[in-house]
Design a protein around this motif. Structure first.
Motif, PDB file in Angstrom:
ATOM      1  N   ARG B 128      42.485  12.133 109.146  1.00 12.11           N
ATOM      2  CA  ARG B 128      42.711  13.172 110.152  1.00 12.11           C
ATOM      3  C   ARG B 128      43.423  12.619 111.384  1.00 12.11           C
ATOM      4  O   ARG B 128      44.447  13.131 111.807  1.00 12.11           O
ATOM      5  CB  ARG B 128      41.363  13.793 110.566  1.00 12.11           C
ATOM      6  CG  ARG B 128      41.470  14.819 111.677  1.00 12.11           C
ATOM      7  CD  ARG B 128      42.113  16.095 111.187  1.00 12.11           C
ATOM      8  NE  ARG B 128      42.474  17.002 112.268  1.00 12.11           N
ATOM      9  CZ  ARG B 128      43.691  17.488 112.450  1.00 12.11           C
ATOM     10  NH1 ARG B 128      44.675  17.161 111.623  1.00 12.11           N
ATOM     11  NH2 ARG B 128      43.946  18.309 113.436  1.00 12.11           N
ATOM     12  N   THR B 134      45.359  17.780 107.602  1.00  8.65           N
ATOM     13  CA  THR B 134      44.462  18.804 108.131  1.00  8.65           C
ATOM     14  C   THR B 134      43.092  18.646 107.479  1.00  8.65           C
ATOM     15  O   THR B 134      42.959  18.011 106.431  1.00  8.65           O
ATOM     16  CB  THR B 134      44.974  20.223 107.830  1.00  8.65           C
ATOM     17  OG1 THR B 134      44.982  20.400 106.405  1.00  8.65           O
ATOM     18  CG2 THR B 134      46.368  20.444 108.381  1.00  8.65           C
ATOM     19  N   VAL B 135      42.084  19.248 108.129  1.00 13.09           N
ATOM     20  CA  VAL B 135      40.731  19.199 107.570  1.00 13.09           C
ATOM     21  C   VAL B 135      40.741  19.810 106.163  1.00 13.09           C
ATOM     22  O   VAL B 135      40.107  19.293 105.236  1.00 13.09           O
ATOM     23  CB  VAL B 135      39.738  19.933 108.498  1.00 13.09           C
ATOM     24  CG1 VAL B 135      38.361  20.024 107.855  1.00 13.09           C
ATOM     25  CG2 VAL B 135      39.644  19.221 109.844  1.00 13.09           C
ATOM     26  N   GLU B 146      35.660  22.965 102.872  1.00 12.26           N
ATOM     27  CA  GLU B 146      36.286  22.698 104.173  1.00 12.26           C
ATOM     28  C   GLU B 146      35.280  22.671 105.338  1.00 12.26           C
ATOM     29  O   GLU B 146      35.358  21.761 106.172  1.00 12.26           O
ATOM     30  CB  GLU B 146      37.387  23.729 104.418  1.00 12.26           C
ATOM     31  CG  GLU B 146      38.266  23.339 105.592  1.00 12.26           C
ATOM     32  CD  GLU B 146      39.358  24.358 105.853  1.00 12.26           C
ATOM     33  OE1 GLU B 146      39.794  25.019 104.882  1.00 12.26           O
ATOM     34  OE2 GLU B 146      39.755  24.499 107.018  1.00 12.26           O
ATOM     35  N   PRO B 147      34.339  23.634 105.418  1.00 13.08           N
ATOM     36  CA  PRO B 147      33.391  23.565 106.553  1.00 13.08           C
ATOM     37  C   PRO B 147      32.575  22.267 106.545  1.00 13.08           C
ATOM     38  O   PRO B 147      32.302  21.697 107.604  1.00 13.08           O
ATOM     39  CB  PRO B 147      32.474  24.774 106.333  1.00 13.08           C
ATOM     40  CG  PRO B 147      33.230  25.689 105.435  1.00 13.08           C
ATOM     41  CD  PRO B 147      34.100  24.826 104.574  1.00 13.08           C
ATOM     42  N   GLY B 150      34.751  19.596 107.844  1.00 13.39           N
ATOM     43  CA  GLY B 150      34.902  19.805 109.285  1.00 13.39           C
ATOM     44  C   GLY B 150      33.692  19.279 110.046  1.00 13.39           C
ATOM     45  O   GLY B 150      33.834  18.599 111.061  1.00 13.39           O
ATOM     46  N   ARG B 151      32.502  19.550 109.492  1.00  8.87           N
ATOM     47  CA  ARG B 151      31.279  19.071 110.149  1.00  8.87           C
ATOM     48  C   ARG B 151      31.211  17.545 110.130  1.00  8.87           C
ATOM     49  O   ARG B 151      30.794  16.923 111.092  1.00  8.87           O
ATOM     50  CB  ARG B 151      30.041  19.653 109.457  1.00  8.87           C
ATOM     51  CG  ARG B 151      29.736  21.096 109.862  1.00  8.87           C
ATOM     52  CD  ARG B 151      28.341  21.507 109.406  1.00  8.87           C
ATOM     53  NE  ARG B 151      28.180  21.450 107.957  1.00  8.87           N
ATOM     54  CZ  ARG B 151      28.524  22.432 107.110  1.00  8.87           C
ATOM     55  NH1 ARG B 151      29.055  23.540 107.573  1.00  8.87           N
ATOM     56  NH2 ARG B 151      28.333  22.306 105.817  1.00  8.87           N
ATOM     57  N   THR B 154      33.498  16.314 112.819  1.00  5.76           N
ATOM     58  CA  THR B 154      32.944  16.632 114.145  1.00  5.76           C
ATOM     59  C   THR B 154      31.782  15.699 114.489  1.00  5.76           C
ATOM     60  O   THR B 154      31.694  15.174 115.600  1.00  5.76           O
ATOM     61  CB  THR B 154      32.471  18.101 114.192  1.00  5.76           C
ATOM     62  OG1 THR B 154      33.593  18.928 113.890  1.00  5.76           O
ATOM     63  CG2 THR B 154      31.933  18.467 115.552  1.00  5.76           C
TER      64      THR B 154
END
Lengths: 107, 410
Positions: B128, B134-135, B146-147, B150-151, B154
């Motif tokens: 990234r 991209t994520v 994807e979520p 993303g987590r 993050t």
């Protein structure tokens, strides 16, 4: 920046004389290098009492909040400029006390 | 693709890591840097078609990203923080000179590959922040939702900030181990592309192998004297050179002995050989990646499988085994031994590894092949079955299945 080093142990044994001697040497070094904030050893999980006063009626429970093989045996609070410095110190601390150490930052 | 699209793509490849690195340095926050960089590229996509491509796209992107970051900080800063706000407003520095920014990218890489982060987190964060994927792309590459990806990213950014993982190039004493941590991340990305797992995926994920090579080239440019960096790059190039020859039109794995060597990419082979020669010329004892690269150089040097210098391959594996006494190295050494001393000698060596490799598909595939060559069909069939059950790569499964089905019926 301050970090908590939690000493994790998995048996009901206390530190040996050799381990105590090594911890003393490590503590002296923490003080000399300006990292020392505070440290302490704790009584075992069987000495713990959990208090829940969220409802305004304090409830006492005998024993630790979490029953597990591994428990918090003691801790250091150190001052370090960043995690690299903290991890180096924690590695020395783990060797000195001969136990696993968890490093967490204070917010 | 229009000229402008091409310029945006080129800028993204060339400038993403620089922009993120420069902003992280300035604002001390990966999250702000990432978001502002993404916004700056989105603005470029919007504006360049009408305004034209700026003469220095990198400087334009850095300046734009800086403004976006300041906008965000201003939005988030409390009303009583007027002084800080004013400072940010007027501190709109021109981009730093190139040499310094190159150093910034190195800081970024070492932060993303920090040993306090889990391996899968390091991989995701590097792709990234440094690679600019991209994520969604990273999630797809590693077959996660994807979520969830993303987590993961993050959480990593939060940990870096809260635990204060430093944004700097490690000290000389820590550098070798930290570089090898970075190379492990890049090798993992490459291998996932080279031997992609999962029933629905392409057998070779060129996007991942290409990204791994691109990032390794970047590290090589930043650390030109590091032998293992050169070794890993050579290893990747010599492996990538055989990519198209490695999978048949029908989607089946083609083993080294059956590959059309004319289909190998001669430019990549030449570059890989050059790097290997360069390392040998230094006289410095080679590390793991350099030895693997040298082994691949011997293979790619032979115009025909029969011209392969197997004694050289075995000697290099012996050297590797001294550095890395893992059963996987021993398994690969045995494959070369089969060519030098015969499949019976190799089989004995392979079977000594059973305790440690029983769950690894390549162990069973190697054993199956040796048993087949020794004419022990029933045992070979059982070994192929075990290999097929464990293999995750579609091309490999197809190859093993055909081999099994070609065995003489009992």
């Amino acid at each position: 920046m301050q970090y908590l080093f939690s000493v994790i142990h998995d048996a009901a044994t206390l530190a040996t004389d050799d381990e105590m001697a090594a911890i003393d040497v490590f503590n002296d070094k923490l003080v000399a290098d300006g990292h020392w904030v505070f440290a302490g050893g704790l009584g075992g999980p069987t000495t713990a009492t959990v208090i829940d006063n969220r409802g305004g009626d304090a409830l006492f429970t005998d024993g630790p909040f979490l029953e597990s093989k591994e428990y918090l045996a003691g801790f250091w609070i150190v001052e370090a400029e960043d995690l690299d410095v903290a991890l180096k110190l924690a590695a020395e601390g783990s060797k000195a006390c001969n136990r696993k150490v968890e490093v967490r930052p204070f917010l | 693709m229009s000229d402008v699209d091409a310029a945006v793509t080129r800028a993204h490849r060339g400038e993403w890591a620089r922009v993120v690195a420069a902003l992280t340095r300035r604002f001390g926050d990966l999250d702000i840097a990432e978001e502002a960089a993404a916004e700056a590229f989105a603005t470029a996509v919007e504006r360049w078609p009408t305004d034209g491509v700026p003469p220095n796209p990198g400087a334009w992107l850095t300046t734009t990203a800086n403004r976006k970051a300041i906008d965000r900080i201003r939005r988030e800063s409390k009303r009583d923080d007027k002084q800080k706000e004013a400072q940010l407003l007027y501190d709109d520095d021109p981009p730093e000179p190139l040499g310094v920014i190159d150093d910034e990218r190195l800081r970024l890489i070492f932060t993303c590959c920090h040993p306090a982060l889990a391996m899968e987190t390091r991989v995701a964060l590097t792709l990234r922040m440094v690679g600019g994927l991209t994520v969604a792309e990273i999630a797809r590459a590693f077959l996660v939702q994807e979520p969830a990806m993303g987590r993961r990213i993050t959480r990593a950014k939060d940990k870096i900030k809260a635990a204060r993982i430093p944004y700097r190039v490690p000290s000389a004493e820590d550098l070798p181990s930290r570089v090898s941590g970075v190379l492990a991340v890049l090798f993992l990305v490459f291998n996932e592309g080279y031997l992609a797992t999962g029933p629905g995926t392409d057998p070779v994920r060129h996007d991942l192998t290409a990204e791994a090579i691109r990032l390794t080239r970047l590290i090589r440019a930043l650390l030109p004297d590091d032998g293992e960096v050169a070794g890993l790059l050579a290893l990747m190039l010599l492996t990538e050179a055989r990519r198209t020859a490695r999978v048949s039109a029908a989607g089946e794995l083609v083993t080294l002995d059956e590959q059309d060597r004319g289909a190998w990419d001669t430019t990549l082979v030449a570059e890989g050989h050059r790097l290997v020669r360069e390392r040998i010329a230094t006289g410095v004892p080679p590390g793991r990646y350099q030895l693997l690269a040298a082994i691949n150089a011997v293979h790619t040097h032979a115009r025909d499988i029969r011209d392969t210098d197997w004694s050289q391959v075995v000697a290099l594996y012996d050297q590797l085994a001294r550095l890395d006494p893992s059963p996987i190295v021993a398994l690969n050494r045995a494959i070369a031994v089969a060519e030098l001393d015969g499949p019976d000698v190799a089989l004995a060596a392979v079977e000594r590894l059973e305790d440690r490799l029983a769950g690894y598909h390549a162990y069973h595939a190697t054993r199956a092949d040796l048993l087949r060559r020794l004419g022990r069909s029933p045992a070979a069939r059982a070994a192929y079955d075990q290999a097929i059950a464990l293999a995750g790569n579609t091309a490999e499964t197809a190859y093993l299945t055909r081999r099994r089905d070609q065995l003489a019926r009992p």
